[in-house]
Design a protein around this motif. Structure first.
Motif, PDB file in Angstrom:
ATOM      1  N   GLN A 164     -20.130 -66.600  28.292  1.00 20.39           N
ATOM      2  CA  GLN A 164     -19.269 -66.207  29.423  1.00 20.39           C
ATOM      3  C   GLN A 164     -19.667 -64.848  30.002  1.00 20.39           C
ATOM      4  N   PHE A 165     -20.505 -64.123  29.262  1.00 20.44           N
ATOM      5  CA  PHE A 165     -20.945 -62.802  29.747  1.00 20.44           C
ATOM      6  C   PHE A 165     -22.295 -62.874  30.456  1.00 20.44           C
TER       7      PHE A 165
ATOM      8  N   GLU B 133      -8.773 -68.835  36.595  1.00 19.44           N
ATOM      9  CA  GLU B 133      -7.372 -68.844  36.143  1.00 19.44           C
ATOM     10  C   GLU B 133      -6.873 -70.292  36.220  1.00 19.44           C
TER      11      GLU B 133
ATOM     12  N   HIS C  16     -14.828 -63.123  32.936  1.00 18.52           N
ATOM     13  CA  HIS C  16     -15.541 -63.748  31.807  1.00 18.52           C
ATOM     14  C   HIS C  16     -14.698 -64.660  30.928  1.00 18.52           C
TER      15      HIS C  16
ATOM     16  N   ILE D  47     -13.371 -68.927  30.551  1.00 17.74           N
ATOM     17  CA  ILE D  47     -13.232 -70.284  31.075  1.00 17.74           C
ATOM     18  C   ILE D  47     -11.743 -70.591  31.082  1.00 17.74           C
ATOM     19  N   PRO D  48     -11.261 -71.504  31.913  1.00 24.30           N
ATOM     20  CA  PRO D  48     -12.010 -72.358  32.814  1.00 24.30           C
ATOM     21  C   PRO D  48     -12.260 -71.697  34.165  1.00 24.30           C
TER      22      PRO D  48
ATOM     23  N   LYS E 179      -6.821 -77.859  30.065  1.00 23.25           N
ATOM     24  CA  LYS E 179      -5.817 -78.051  31.123  1.00 23.25           C
ATOM     25  C   LYS E 179      -6.503 -78.631  32.357  1.00 23.25           C
TER      26      LYS E 179
ATOM     27  N   THR F  13     -18.260 -70.010  24.507  1.00 24.79           N
ATOM     28  CA  THR F  13     -17.702 -68.658  24.393  1.00 24.79           C
ATOM     29  C   THR F  13     -18.000 -68.051  23.017  1.00 24.79           C
TER      30      THR F  13
ATOM     31  N   THR G 161     -11.702 -75.334  24.296  1.00 28.88           N
ATOM     32  CA  THR G 161     -10.509 -74.528  24.028  1.00 28.88           C
ATOM     33  C   THR G 161      -9.362 -74.982  24.956  1.00 28.88           C
TER      34      THR G 161
HETATM   35  N1  LIG Z   1      -5.406 -66.700  31.830  1.00 30.42           N
HETATM   36  C1  LIG Z   1      -6.640 -67.424  31.665  1.00 30.42           C
HETATM   37  C2  LIG Z   1      -7.023 -67.401  30.218  1.00 30.42           C
HETATM   38  C3  LIG Z   1      -8.410 -67.990  29.992  1.00 30.42           C
HETATM   39  C4  LIG Z   1      -8.918 -67.729  28.582  1.00 30.42           C
HETATM   40  O1  LIG Z   1      -8.315 -66.955  27.835  1.00 30.42           O
HETATM   41  N2  LIG Z   1     -10.046 -68.355  28.225  1.00 30.42           N
HETATM   42  C5  LIG Z   1     -10.659 -68.124  26.930  1.00 30.42           C
HETATM   43  C6  LIG Z   1     -10.925 -69.447  26.232  1.00 30.42           C
HETATM   44  S1  LIG Z   1      -9.431 -70.400  25.970  1.00 30.42           S
HETATM   45  C7  LIG Z   1     -12.007 -67.451  27.141  1.00 30.42           C
HETATM   46  O2  LIG Z   1     -12.793 -67.867  27.956  1.00 30.42           O
HETATM   47  N3  LIG Z   1     -12.287 -66.358  26.386  1.00 30.42           N
HETATM   48  C8  LIG Z   1     -13.544 -65.679  26.429  1.00 30.42           C
HETATM   49  C9  LIG Z   1     -13.420 -64.190  26.658  1.00 30.42           C
HETATM   50  O3  LIG Z   1     -12.288 -63.678  26.746  1.00 30.42           O
HETATM   51  O4  LIG Z   1     -14.449 -63.533  26.738  1.00 30.42           O
HETATM   52  C10 LIG Z   1      -6.457 -68.857  32.201  1.00 30.42           C
HETATM   53  O5  LIG Z   1      -5.330 -69.378  32.119  1.00 30.42           O
HETATM   54  O6  LIG Z   1      -7.434 -69.434  32.709  1.00 30.42           O
END
Ligand SMILES: N[C@@H](CCC(=O)N[C@@H](CS)C(=O)NCC(=O)O)C(=O)O
Length: 206
Positions: free
Chosen positions: A38-39, A64, A50, A52-53, A14, A33, A9
Motif C-alpha cells: 500500500q506504500f 474510503e 495508503h 485498501i479498499p 465491503k 498490506t 481484510t
Molecule cells: N476508513 C478506511 C479504513 C481502511 C483500512 O483501515 N484498511 C486497512 C486494511 S482493512 C489497510 O489498508 N491498512 C494498511 C495501512 O494502514 O497501511 C475505510 O473504511 O476504507
C-alpha cells in the motif's frame, strides 16, 4: 472496467460484496498490506492514505469504503438493491454506513491490533476497545429489536454491508459481545446466506 484495489481484510470485502450485489464486472488488483504494497508509489497515487479498499472508475480514484459504497449505489443501483430510492430509507441506510466508519470500524480495528500484538497484551486497550465493541453491538441489537427488523435500515442496504465483514470475524472467533446476542447473530447469518456476500467474501482469492 472498474478496478478494485483490495486485500483479504474486512474493509476490502465491503466493496467486493457491494460489487457482487450489483452484478458489476470488475478487475481485482490485490494490494498485499502485509508486504506493505500500500506504500508503493503506484498505490499512493490512487490513495494517499495508503489503505485498501480503493476503486478506479473511468479514471476517477475513490477511497474510503463508505464513500465507495455510496458511489456504487448512486451510479449503478437503479433498482435500490443496496440503497433505497425512497428518501427516508435511503438516509437511514447512509446513517448506518457512517455509524460503522465511526464505530465498529475503528474500535474493532484497534481491538484486533491489540489482540495481535506479540508479547504481553495491553489490558487497558483490550478493556477500552472491547467495552466499546460491547456497547456498539448493544446499539445494533436495540435497533434490530425496537424496529423488529431483519436489517439495520429495515431492508438490506449499505449499512449492513459496511458492518458485516467485521462482525462476522468477531462472531467467528466467538467474541462474547456478538455471540451472546441471538438477534445480532441471526442478522449476521441472514447476511452471510446471500450468494453475493459469499462471493464477495472470497475476494481476493488467496
Ligand atoms: N476508513 C478506511 C479504513 C481502511 C483500512 O483501515 N484498511 C486497512 C486494511 S482493512 C489497510 O489498508 N491498512 C494498511 C495501512 O494502514 O497501511 C475505510 O473504511 O476504507
Amino acid at each position: 472496467m472498474l478496478k478494485l484495489y483490495t486485500w483479504t481484510t474486512p474493509n476490502g470485502r465491503k466493496v467486493s460484496i457491494a460489487l457482487e450485489e450489483l452484478g458489476l464486472d470488475y478487475e481485482v488488483i490485490p494490494v498485499n498490506t502485509g508486504e506493505r504494497e500500500q506504500f508503493s508509489d503506484a498505490f499512493l497515487a490512487i490513495n494517499p492514505n495508503h489503505k485498501i479498499p480503493a476503486i478506479e472508475d473511468k479514471g476517477q480514484a475513490i477511497w474510503e469504503s463508505g464513500a465507495i459504497l455510496l458511489h456504487l449505489a448512486e451510479k449503478y443501483d437503479p433498482e435500490g438493491r443496496i440503497l433505497s430510492k425512497e428518501p427516508r430509507k435511503r438516509m437511514e441506510a447512509i446513517q448506518y454506513a457512517f455509524f460503522q466508519t465511526g464505530g465498529v470500524g475503528p474500535n474493532l480495528g484497534r481491538l484486533g491490533a491489540a489482540l495481535r500484538k506479540e508479547g504481553e497484551k495491553n489490558q487497558e486497550m483490550l478493556e477500552i476497545f472491547g467495552g466499546e465493541m460491547d456497547r456498539l453491538c448493544g446499539v445494533i441489537d436495540r435497533v434490530l429489536e425496537n424496529g423488529d427488523r431483519d436489517y439495520l435500515a429495515g431492508e438490506y442496504s449499505i449499512g449492513d454491508i459496511m458492518h458485516f465483514p467485521w462482525l462476522r470475524i468477531a462472531q467467528g472467533i466467538g467474541a462474547d459481545w456478538v455471540i451472546s446476542r441471538p438477534r445480532l447473530v441471526g442478522w449476521l447469518d441472514r447476511i452471510a446466506a446471500r450468494p453475493a456476500v459469499e462471493r464477495g467474501m472470497a475476494i481476493p482469492a488467496q
